[in-house]
Design an enzyme around this catalytic site. Structure first.
Site, short mmCIF file in Angstrom:
data_model
loop_
_atom_site.label_atom_id
_atom_site.label_comp_id
_atom_site.label_asym_id
_atom_site.label_seq_id
_atom_site.Cartn_x
_atom_site.Cartn_y
_atom_site.Cartn_z
CB ALA A 29 74.24 19.96 39.07
CD GLU A 32 87.31 19.70 40.54
OE1 GLU A 32 87.94 20.18 41.49
OE2 GLU A 32 87.27 18.49 40.28
CG HIS A 34 78.94 22.77 44.17
ND1 HIS A 34 78.63 22.47 42.86
CD2 HIS A 34 78.01 23.66 44.57
CE1 HIS A 34 77.56 23.14 42.51
NE2 HIS A 34 77.16 23.88 43.52
N GLY A 144 79.83 30.68 47.71
CA GLY A 144 80.80 31.10 46.70
C GLY A 144 80.71 32.60 46.42
NE ARG A 184 70.60 28.59 35.96
CZ ARG A 184 70.33 29.08 37.17
NH1 ARG A 184 71.26 29.71 37.85
NH2 ARG A 184 69.13 28.93 37.70
#
Ligand code: PAF
Length: 273
Positions: A29, A32, A34, A144, A184
């Site tokens: 899913a 930006e 990622h 992240g 999410r």
């Protein structure tokens, strides 16, 4: 772009490649956020590997494993356009057997904050990350800062297990109104999307207080909780970069973390000061 689902085939493919390898593990899913990890990996390495695997062992019973967003075809396109060299796309049976050895998250740091409400979550994360790092053997792996506790625990595991990989922390990407990007976020209705902004606003409030030299953690937390009302707050915490609680902000060594529920969706955010 090569797409490989078998771990041993991927190991074999990477075995004789004499290049620096940047690795971005994901659960798909892709957004930006990622993409910024992939871009950084692309810039800093000769070869880029991305994995997409919705890891069942990091979901607790009753959590969103079955409805976790899956966008396989769109994800493949994103990786292709981002210049990914190898996409590792394993199935559950490629990663897990019946009777499994596993990594246990540390007793203290693995069971506070998100680990307190999601008991066992970080053992699942560490186990899969250990497996993925062993399969890819990257030079650098990218995570992240939004998942600050995950990042801290992975750094700890790599250090304590004497693993030869550099863990690179990448800044959180935000929507234009401040909401931290997350897979999410697509669960949020338009009203919930507005409510969710209270999370980044509470961090902005804290940032403003620190700029005014208000460093007292209890005052900062109190103000943040006011901004967060009426959300169901799991925690507001201020820690140093070793994840130990502090009473006063230490500049360049503090993280302010929030987790709150908007509807049924748990959202995390933090700022590093
Ligand atoms: O942050 C994530 O997406 C996951 O926790 C990770 C690191 C890919 C492990 O499944």
């Amino acid at each position: 772009m090569k797409i490989i689902s078998n771990p041993l085939e991927l190991k074999e493919y990477l075995k004789d490649i004499d290049k620096s390898v940047g690795f971005v593990p994901t659960m798909g899913a892709l957004h930006e956020g990622h993409l910024s990890l992939i871009k950084k990996a692309r810039k800093e390495n000769e070869l880029v590997v991305v994995s997409i695997f919705v890891n069942p062992t990091q979901f607790l019973k009753g959590e969103d494993l079955d409805k976790y967003p899956r966008k396989d075809e769109a994800d493949k396109k994103i990786c292709l356009l981002a210049g990914v060299d190898v996409l590792f796309f394993p199935h559950k049976k490629d990663i897990y057997g019946d009777d499994e050895a596993k990594i246990e998250a540390p007793n203290v740091r693995g069971y506070v904050l998100e680990g307190a409400t999601r008991v066992g979550h970080f053992s699942g994360v560490l186990t899969v990350v250990m497996k993925l790092l062993n399969i890819v053997s990257p030079t650098r792996a990218y995570f992240g800062k939004k998942d600050a506790q995950q990042l801290n625990l992975i750094g700890l595991m790599v250090k304590q297990f004497f693993m030869s990989v550099e863990i690179v922390a990448v800044d959180t990407l935000r929507e234009s109104d401040g909401l931290a990007m997350s897979s999410r976020n697509i669960y949020l209705s338009s009203e919930q999307r507005v409510e969710a902004l209270k999370i980044s606003l509470s961090l902005q409030k804290a940032f403003g207080m620190v700029n005014q030299n208000i460093l007292d953690v209890s005052k900062i937390k109190e103000q943040m909780r006011t901004v967060l009302e009426p959300l169901e707050v799991s925690y507001v915490e201020v820690l140093n970069r070793d994840f130990a609680p502090i009473e006063s902000i230490e500049l360049k060594n503090s993280i302010i973390l929030v987790e709150a529920k908007v509807g049924d969706t748990r959202l995390l955010d933090n700022i590093w000061l």
